[in-house]
Structure formats: structure tokens, C-alpha cells
Design an enzyme around this catalytic site. Sequence first.
Site, PDB file in Angstrom:
ATOM      1  N   ASP A 111      -5.587  -1.251   5.098  1.00 15.36           N
ATOM      2  CA  ASP A 111      -5.452  -2.116   3.933  1.00 15.36           C
ATOM      3  C   ASP A 111      -4.661  -3.379   4.235  1.00 15.36           C
ATOM      4  OD1 ASP A 111      -3.285  -0.321   4.277  1.00 15.36           O
ATOM      5  OD2 ASP A 111      -2.585  -0.681   2.240  1.00 15.36           O
TER       6      ASP A 111
ATOM      7  N   GLU B 181      -1.921   2.158   3.053  1.00 14.95           N
ATOM      8  CA  GLU B 181      -0.554   2.391   3.528  1.00 14.95           C
ATOM      9  C   GLU B 181       0.460   1.613   2.694  1.00 14.95           C
ATOM     10  OE1 GLU B 181       3.171   1.939   5.231  1.00 14.95           O
ATOM     11  OE2 GLU B 181       1.817   0.217   5.238  1.00 14.95           O
TER      12      GLU B 181
END
Length: 393
Positions: A80, A138
Amino acid sequence: MKEKIKQLAHAHAGEFVANRRHLHQNPELSYQEYNTQKYVAERLKEIGITPTSIANTGLVATIEGRNPSSKVVALRADMDALPIVEANDVSYKSRNQGVMHACGHDVHTASLLGVSKILYNLRNEFEGTVKLVFQPAEEKAPGGASVMIAEGALLNPTPNKMLGQHVAPNIPVGKIGFREGMYMASADELYFTVKGKGGHGAMPELGIDPVLITSHIIVALQQIISRNRNPRYPSVLTFGKVIANGATNVIPNEVYVEGTFRAMDEEWRADALGRIKKMAEGIAESMGGVCEVFIQKGYPFLKNEPELTRRMKGAAIDFMGQENVIDLDIWLAAEDFAYYTHHVDSCFYRLGTRNEARGIISGVHTPTFDIDESALEIGAGLMSWLAVSELSL
């Protein structure tokens, strides 16, 4: 094997860079990594690896060597990006306005794709199984790692060991960092609403001043760190947002406060959070007000299993040279790889990406973060070697 890995990493370095640049140009926020997932899956299938979707936008896959059930090592990359407007003037600048790979997850993902390419080509030359874990989210609580684990990422097969790497803009490219034991902190978010009774600033006796109550709470809570914490375990309590919304002559009805608590021990973490809540509520009550406390539990602290980390450091020295492997200090930032470290013996290490001569010096989570892309060949090659070294034991 070591030389074969180095040769493959060098031969495919251009591909690693191309993957990283594609990912950097097309960043996606946490839990929204649909195109990233599709891209990674396509690259894996081109190699000959069949991935499985998990945690909505995550992927897992395996590379089986000889005697695949003998030992399993898992390798993780996060995918991400962050809600940051990129300020770099580069050909691979983010095309998604307001979204940027400012924490290096494009590097992690491209590196693990590189590992996949290398180890798939060498699958007949090592024993055991390499499990590939491409993880979403994350950057956002509760953390994609927790979702991956809950949905079975550490099952079928279950890894004996797990490795993760993270870019380090403070470490020169070509160098790698390790630390045994506790390395990164847990991270919990604190939200307080301190309520009193507002009024005219010239007549405080007619009200209950939540600003004064808040100031006592903020100062007093620091004694939890200084007087209750075991000094062997670092801990931080910081308040970064206080909104009182009064005026020079107006006492507001309430004050809103946000902060973070970080720890390196789960027992102390639980104890401290209980003390924070109790003390904040008690001070407010003793001064005639109310403090509503909300605690958003975040990631646990990250622990590197000592023996595994020593082995990985030794393997890195063998691969990189003694002069290029350094020891890391404790870092009170947080990382959701920590969840894995509480389920399986793990090692989380740092990949140098800094190049001062080229002006590549910006820290993570900044609009000008970038890397020296030669780190991709190093990252893919080293992680491949670490995995094979561990499987060979």
C-alpha cells in the site's frame, strides 16, 4: 548458489526497476490495492507461479524446491501507499494525485517479485518451500498483517521462519542493517475529550475550565513513563494535537486531545494503557470535569528472533561483505510486520537506499522520498540468499 543468485539478480535488475517504477506510478491506498494485486499476480503467473488471493487485496504463493515439506520460509512485502502529494520531478512520478509510495512499499513489492523470479529459476537447487506473502494495508490500523494472519496466510504451509525487509533512507545504498531482539515499538492511538463548563475568561470561577484540566492531564501522564516503566524497555507518550476552540476571553466547554503511546513490551503496554485511562479520568473528575478516553489499539512491538537474526546477519555478511552489514539501534516507529513476529520466528531488516551524491536523502513519509534503484538488485538478491541459506540448515 550464492553466485547464481547474484548473476540472476544482476541479469534481471532492469526488470526489477521497471516493476518498481510501474508500482510507484500507480500507488493505491490501504485496503484499495486492487490494481496492485492484479499487477503482482500477472507478474507471478508470467514467472510460472500461481498466487492465491487473500485478505481481499493480498496474495500468497509458494515456490517449492526439492523435498518441499522439509522446511518453509516465508517472505513478506507490503503493497500500500500513503495519502501524500508527490513532489519528486521524475519520469515515474505518481499518476494518482494525492497518493504516493512514500514509504518504499513499491520497493518491497518489486524486490519480492525479483526474489520470486530468482528462486523459481533455482527451485531445483534448494530444499524446502519459499512462501511469498504480498500484504495490503501496512499503513492503516488494524494493519493488513493482522488480517492476513486471521485469514490463514501462515497456514498451508505453515512457515518455520519469516523474513521481511524495509527501505532505510538513512543507510547508504549497498549496506544492510540488522538488530536482534526488540527492534520496533507497539503503537496505540489516544483520543481524549475533556469536558467542563465554558464561560467568560474573566470569570473562571463560574465555570469548569477544561483547558486547565487538560494541561494537568498532559503533564501528569508523563510520570507514568518516568515512574512506572521499567527503564530497560523504551517507551514514549506524545500528544500532538490539542484543540480548545475558545478565545482570549472565552473558556470552551471541552478540549479534544490526540496522542500516541509506544512501547517495547506487551505486558508493560497493557499496564500503561490502563494507567493512562485511569489517571486521565481521575484528574478530570478531581477537578470537576470529565475525561472521555478512547484508545485505538495498534500494532504490537516487533521482535527479531535472536538466533535467526544472527544467522541472517552472517548470511548477509557472506553475500555483501562485512563492511556492508551494520547494526541497527532500537527504533520507536511501528510496523505491522510485528504481528508475524508474535506468531513465527522472524527477522525484519533494513535495506539501504540513500545516495547523498545524487540528492536521494529524504526520509520516508515525505513528498520527496525516493531511492537509489540499485537497491533493488541488492534487495532481491540478498533476500533470495537469506531464504536459501535458512532452508539449507
